[in-house]
Design an enzyme around this catalytic site. Structure first.
Site, PDB file in Angstrom:
ATOM      1  N   LYS A 134       0.784  -1.254  -0.066  1.00  0.00           N
ATOM      2  CA  LYS A 134       0.034   0.084  -0.139  1.00  0.00           C
ATOM      3  C   LYS A 134       0.807   1.142  -0.130  1.00  0.00           C
ATOM      4  O   LYS A 134       0.551   2.332  -0.829  1.00  0.00           O
ATOM      5  CB  LYS A 134      -0.924   0.068   1.416  1.00  0.00           C
ATOM      6  CG  LYS A 134      -1.547   1.513   1.556  1.00  0.00           C
ATOM      7  CD  LYS A 134      -2.532   1.302   2.644  1.00  0.00           C
ATOM      8  CE  LYS A 134      -1.696   1.851   3.876  1.00  0.00           C
ATOM      9  NZ  LYS A 134      -1.567   3.267   4.343  1.00  0.00           N
ATOM     10  N   ASN A 135       1.924   1.350   0.887  1.00  0.00           N
ATOM     11  CA  ASN A 135       2.598   2.469   1.105  1.00  0.00           C
ATOM     12  C   ASN A 135       3.600   2.934   0.109  1.00  0.00           C
ATOM     13  O   ASN A 135       4.239   4.091  -0.079  1.00  0.00           O
ATOM     14  CB  ASN A 135       3.316   2.467   2.401  1.00  0.00           C
ATOM     15  CG  ASN A 135       2.218   2.724   3.629  1.00  0.00           C
ATOM     16  OD1 ASN A 135       1.095   3.172   3.392  1.00  0.00           O
ATOM     17  ND2 ASN A 135       2.521   2.475   4.966  1.00  0.00           N
ATOM     18  N   CYS A 144      -5.381   8.006   8.624  1.00  0.00           N
ATOM     19  CA  CYS A 144      -5.817   7.478  10.072  1.00  0.00           C
ATOM     20  C   CYS A 144      -5.393   8.568  11.248  1.00  0.00           C
ATOM     21  O   CYS A 144      -4.508   8.949  11.002  1.00  0.00           O
ATOM     22  CB  CYS A 144      -5.003   6.068  10.412  1.00  0.00           C
ATOM     23  SG  CYS A 144      -5.525   4.776   9.606  1.00  0.00           S
ATOM     24  N   ARG A 156       0.559  14.197  13.166  1.00  0.00           N
ATOM     25  CA  ARG A 156       1.030  13.934  11.848  1.00  0.00           C
ATOM     26  C   ARG A 156       0.957  15.125  11.027  1.00  0.00           C
ATOM     27  O   ARG A 156       0.446  15.624  10.090  1.00  0.00           O
ATOM     28  CB  ARG A 156      -0.030  12.972  11.168  1.00  0.00           C
ATOM     29  CG  ARG A 156      -0.372  11.809  11.874  1.00  0.00           C
ATOM     30  CD  ARG A 156      -1.125  10.627  10.974  1.00  0.00           C
ATOM     31  NE  ARG A 156      -0.236  10.101  10.044  1.00  0.00           N
ATOM     32  CZ  ARG A 156      -0.690   9.304   9.278  1.00  0.00           C
ATOM     33  NH1 ARG A 156      -1.965   8.686   9.152  1.00  0.00           N
ATOM     34  NH2 ARG A 156       0.077   8.460   8.293  1.00  0.00           N
ATOM     35  N   ASP A 210       3.869   0.209  12.211  1.00  0.00           N
ATOM     36  CA  ASP A 210       2.396  -0.505  11.447  1.00  0.00           C
ATOM     37  C   ASP A 210       2.312  -1.718  11.948  1.00  0.00           C
ATOM     38  O   ASP A 210       1.211  -2.236  11.548  1.00  0.00           O
ATOM     39  CB  ASP A 210       2.576  -0.318   9.962  1.00  0.00           C
ATOM     40  CG  ASP A 210       2.569   1.120   9.670  1.00  0.00           C
ATOM     41  OD1 ASP A 210       2.372   2.105  10.235  1.00  0.00           O
ATOM     42  OD2 ASP A 210       3.171   1.243   8.456  1.00  0.00           O
ATOM     43  N   ARG A 268      -9.322  -0.217   3.699  1.00  0.00           N
ATOM     44  CA  ARG A 268      -8.398   0.724   3.044  1.00  0.00           C
ATOM     45  C   ARG A 268      -6.929   0.043   2.742  1.00  0.00           C
ATOM     46  O   ARG A 268      -6.280   0.782   1.557  1.00  0.00           O
ATOM     47  CB  ARG A 268      -8.281   1.815   3.871  1.00  0.00           C
ATOM     48  CG  ARG A 268      -9.043   2.992   3.857  1.00  0.00           C
ATOM     49  CD  ARG A 268      -8.927   4.270   4.596  1.00  0.00           C
ATOM     50  NE  ARG A 268      -7.472   4.252   4.260  1.00  0.00           N
ATOM     51  CZ  ARG A 268      -6.547   4.579   5.294  1.00  0.00           C
ATOM     52  NH1 ARG A 268      -6.804   4.921   6.468  1.00  0.00           N
ATOM     53  NH2 ARG A 268      -5.198   4.947   4.744  1.00  0.00           N
TER      54      ARG A 268
HETATM   55  N1  EPU Z   1       6.472  14.090  11.031  1.00  0.00           N
HETATM   56  C1  EPU Z   1       6.493  15.366  11.563  1.00  0.00           C
HETATM   57  N2  EPU Z   1       6.583  16.270  10.685  1.00  0.00           N
HETATM   58  C2  EPU Z   1       6.679  16.096   9.343  1.00  0.00           C
HETATM   59  C3  EPU Z   1       6.488  14.753   8.881  1.00  0.00           C
HETATM   60  C4  EPU Z   1       6.336  13.405   9.859  1.00  0.00           C
HETATM   61  O1  EPU Z   1       6.510  15.683  12.674  1.00  0.00           O
HETATM   62  O2  EPU Z   1       6.522  17.003   8.554  1.00  0.00           O
HETATM   63  C5  EPU Z   1       6.284  13.053  12.494  1.00  0.00           C
HETATM   64  C6  EPU Z   1       5.086  12.375  12.072  1.00  0.00           C
HETATM   65  O3  EPU Z   1       4.037  13.047  12.904  1.00  0.00           O
HETATM   66  C7  EPU Z   1       4.974  11.135  12.833  1.00  0.00           C
HETATM   67  C8  EPU Z   1       6.384  10.739  12.398  1.00  0.00           C
HETATM   68  O4  EPU Z   1       7.294  11.968  12.114  1.00  0.00           O
HETATM   69  O5  EPU Z   1       4.974  11.175  14.212  1.00  0.00           O
HETATM   70  C9  EPU Z   1       6.797   9.692  11.149  1.00  0.00           C
HETATM   71  O6  EPU Z   1       6.074  10.107  10.240  1.00  0.00           O
HETATM   72  P1  EPU Z   1       6.228   9.891   8.643  1.00  0.00           P
HETATM   73  O7  EPU Z   1       6.188  11.096   7.857  1.00  0.00           O
HETATM   74  O8  EPU Z   1       7.348   8.840   8.590  1.00  0.00           O
HETATM   75  O9  EPU Z   1       4.896   8.956   8.267  1.00  0.00           O
HETATM   76  P2  EPU Z   1       3.841   9.042   7.084  1.00  0.00           P
HETATM   77  O10 EPU Z   1       4.811   9.393   5.882  1.00  0.00           O
HETATM   78  O11 EPU Z   1       2.906  10.277   7.298  1.00  0.00           O
HETATM   79  C10 EPU Z   1       3.983   6.635   6.337  1.00  0.00           C
HETATM   80  C11 EPU Z   1       2.910   5.801   6.109  1.00  0.00           C
HETATM   81  C12 EPU Z   1       2.449   5.232   7.546  1.00  0.00           C
HETATM   82  C13 EPU Z   1       3.590   4.679   8.367  1.00  0.00           C
HETATM   83  C14 EPU Z   1       4.559   5.902   8.499  1.00  0.00           C
HETATM   84  C15 EPU Z   1       6.001   5.668   9.287  1.00  0.00           C
HETATM   85  C16 EPU Z   1       1.962   6.046   3.923  1.00  0.00           C
HETATM   86  C17 EPU Z   1       0.853   6.630   3.177  1.00  0.00           C
HETATM   87  N3  EPU Z   1       1.911   6.089   5.280  1.00  0.00           N
HETATM   88  O12 EPU Z   1       3.264   7.788   7.059  1.00  0.00           O
HETATM   89  O13 EPU Z   1       1.609   4.244   7.466  1.00  0.00           O
HETATM   90  O14 EPU Z   1       2.947   4.475   9.811  1.00  0.00           O
HETATM   91  O15 EPU Z   1       5.070   6.254   7.234  1.00  0.00           O
HETATM   92  O16 EPU Z   1       6.172   4.077   8.755  1.00  0.00           O
HETATM   93  O17 EPU Z   1       3.082   5.842   3.310  1.00  0.00           O
HETATM   94  C18 EPU Z   1      -0.314   2.702   7.587  1.00  0.00           C
HETATM   95  O18 EPU Z   1      -0.041   1.997   6.734  1.00  0.00           O
HETATM   96  O19 EPU Z   1      -0.922   2.265   8.847  1.00  0.00           O
HETATM   97  C19 EPU Z   1       0.567   4.010   8.093  1.00  0.00           C
HETATM   98  C20 EPU Z   1       0.015   4.818   8.875  1.00  0.00           C
END
Ligand code: EPU
Length: 418
Positions: free
Chosen positions: A22-23, A116, A121, A304, A397
């Site tokens: 998915k990601n 989610c 985030r 995850d 999803r």
């Molecule tokens: N963060 C910040 N500022 C930013 C970006 C991130 O503070 O600008 C913080 C976030 O709040 C979080 C942490 O850094 O506490 C990590 O966030 P990250 O950006 O790595 O996560 P993401 O890109 O929003 C993706 C996956 C998530 C998965 C995370 C970590 C997608 C669409 N989502 O999220 O997947 O948990 O990386 O591996 O790729 C899931 O599949 O259930 C899911 C939530």
């Protein structure tokens, strides 16, 4: 409202084929827009997040042919118009369109992404990268208007190794002038998948999968092909199913090295499994040792999988602890596990203590988010009696054909419209 009904405590045997990640897929599809030609993506998972991205592609006027697992995207003549809130808020990954459109057209207007509800985030690191590349970001009434006369390569240091910010920075810089260096980049395999796809279209990205990524800007991206890597989180979820209720359950089409954090943890817990090429064969574990888990960015233990794993920790002999370091609000599954008979204390919003072994008994629970929902499915499969899971759209999803995959190996599980 859809709900999942499970009659638990049946032993599962046979083979589960893992789908595309998915990601990865949710980033590869927006990345396709950076091409000036036609691109093909294979092994697309059959999940509702993909439908939401398709809706954005169609809204922008891209020509899309989507047959089973293959998606052919022609974005030569798209209309770079504002992406409204009703579609941007359907998923987190909608913000990859923000960087792809900015990278290609130097202008984008889009409302906040969704995703989610597992923590604050913020997307400050992505916006910081856009600004350092030379863009102006205006944020007003939940909408971003981002413009750049020119995107210029530079060195960007991410405050934390964010998956989203790393991919967004790659997408925004791939057609910039000069070289961009991303320091403290996230190292997840999905990032490598995106970089490989872009390189196949003609980009010059090196270092993906390490904490320093270099992008030498190119003026044009052409035809491209990629295959979505196997979903390591879906795979990990079914491996945990095997440890709970499997009898030589085979989880096929996996990349074992993407799952090392989970596999080593399972060994520590005295769970036995065999790795055979791209499959794992696993059976119900008895007399499991408790353990300590701390979530970290790749190659650490994935956030995850912490909720799915909790459904196994309740069966260990003794006290396990689980520390969540990525999100502030990812323990919404705990109340429902306790409702089923688990003994879990929330120490604080980043740590829980699980005392086992406890026997779970089926009852009515809620899938509060995607991975909490997966945890409920796993708990239900191992519980005695009937488990009814509400709000299961979250699960659909991210887990393709979950009902079919589990039914095929002997689970008594169904999806009902209520
Ligand atoms: N963060 C910040 N500022 C930013 C970006 C991130 O503070 O600008 C913080 C976030 O709040 C979080 C942490 O850094 O506490 C990590 O966030 P990250 O950006 O790595 O996560 P993401 O890109 O929003 C993706 C996956 C998530 C998965 C995370 C970590 C997608 C669409 N989502 O999220 O997947 O948990 O990386 O591996 O790729 C899931 O599949 O259930 C899911 C939530």
């Amino acid at each position: 409202m859809k709900q999942i009904i499970i009659e638990g405590n049946h032993i599962l045997t046979g083979k589960i084929e893992v789908g595309g990640a998915k990601n990865s897929a949710v980033a590869l599809i927006p990345a396709a827009l950076l091409s000036d030609d036609i691109v093909t993506i294979d092994n697309i998972p059959n999940i509702s997040d993909i439908d939401a991205l398709n809706e954005i592609l169609e809204y922008l006027g891209a020509k899309v042919v989507h047959n089973d697992k293959v998606m052919i995207i022609d974005s030569k003549n798209i209309n770079n118009r504002e992406i409204p809130e009703n579609i941007s808020s359907k998923l987190r990954a909608s913000y990859y369109f923000m960087s792809a459109l900015l990278g290609k057209y130097k202008h984008v207007e889009m409302y906040f992404p969704g995703g989610c509800s597992i923590g604050a985030r913020p997307i400050d690191q992505t916006l910081k990268a856009f600004e350092q590349l030379g863009a102006t970001v205006i944020e007003k009434n939940k909408k971003y208007i981002i413009d750049a006369e020119e995107l210029r390569g530079c060195t960007i240091y991410l405050d934390m190794p964010s998956v989203g910010a790393t991919i967004n920075t790659i997408l925004a810089s791939v057609r910039a002038t000069g070289e961009t260096i991303i320091r403290n980049a996230a190292k997840e395999p999905e990032i490598v998948n995106v970089a490989t796809f872009l390189n196949n279209m003609g980009a010059q990205i090196s270092g993906a999968g390490t904490s320093e990524i270099r992008v030498i800007g190119v003026t044009r991206l052409g035809k491209g092909f990629t295959e979505v890597i196997p979903d390591r989180i879906e795979a990990g979820t079914y491996i945990i199913v095997g440890a709970l209720v499997g009898n030589n359950l085979e989880i096929a089409n996996i990349i074992p090295e993407h799952l090392e954090a989970l596999l080593f943890k399972l060994r520590e817990m005295h769970v036995n499994y065999k790795i055979k090429d791209n499959s794992i064969i696993i059976s119900r574990a008895i007399d499991m040792k408790p353990t300590r888990v701390k979530t970290l960015g790749y190659p650490g233990f994935p956030t995850d999988l912490q909720q799915p794993l909790t459904s196994l920790l309740v069966h260990c002999n003794g006290v396990s602890t689980l520390e969540e370091t990525i999100y502030e609000n990812r323990f919404k599954n705990v109340d429902y596990l306790n409702k089923m008979g688990a003994n879990i204390d929330i120490v604080n919003n980043q740590k829980i203590k699980i005392t086992g072994p406890t026997k779970l008994i089926g009852t009515e629970v809620v899938a509060t988010d995607l991975r909490a929902g997966a945890c409920m499915v796993l708990a239900g499969l191992a519980a005695t009696g009937k488990t009814v899971i509400k709000d299961v759209d979250h699960i659909l999803r991210g887990y393709e054909n979950i009902i079919i995959k589990l039914t095929n190996v002997g689970a008594k599980i169904s999806l009902e419209e209520k």
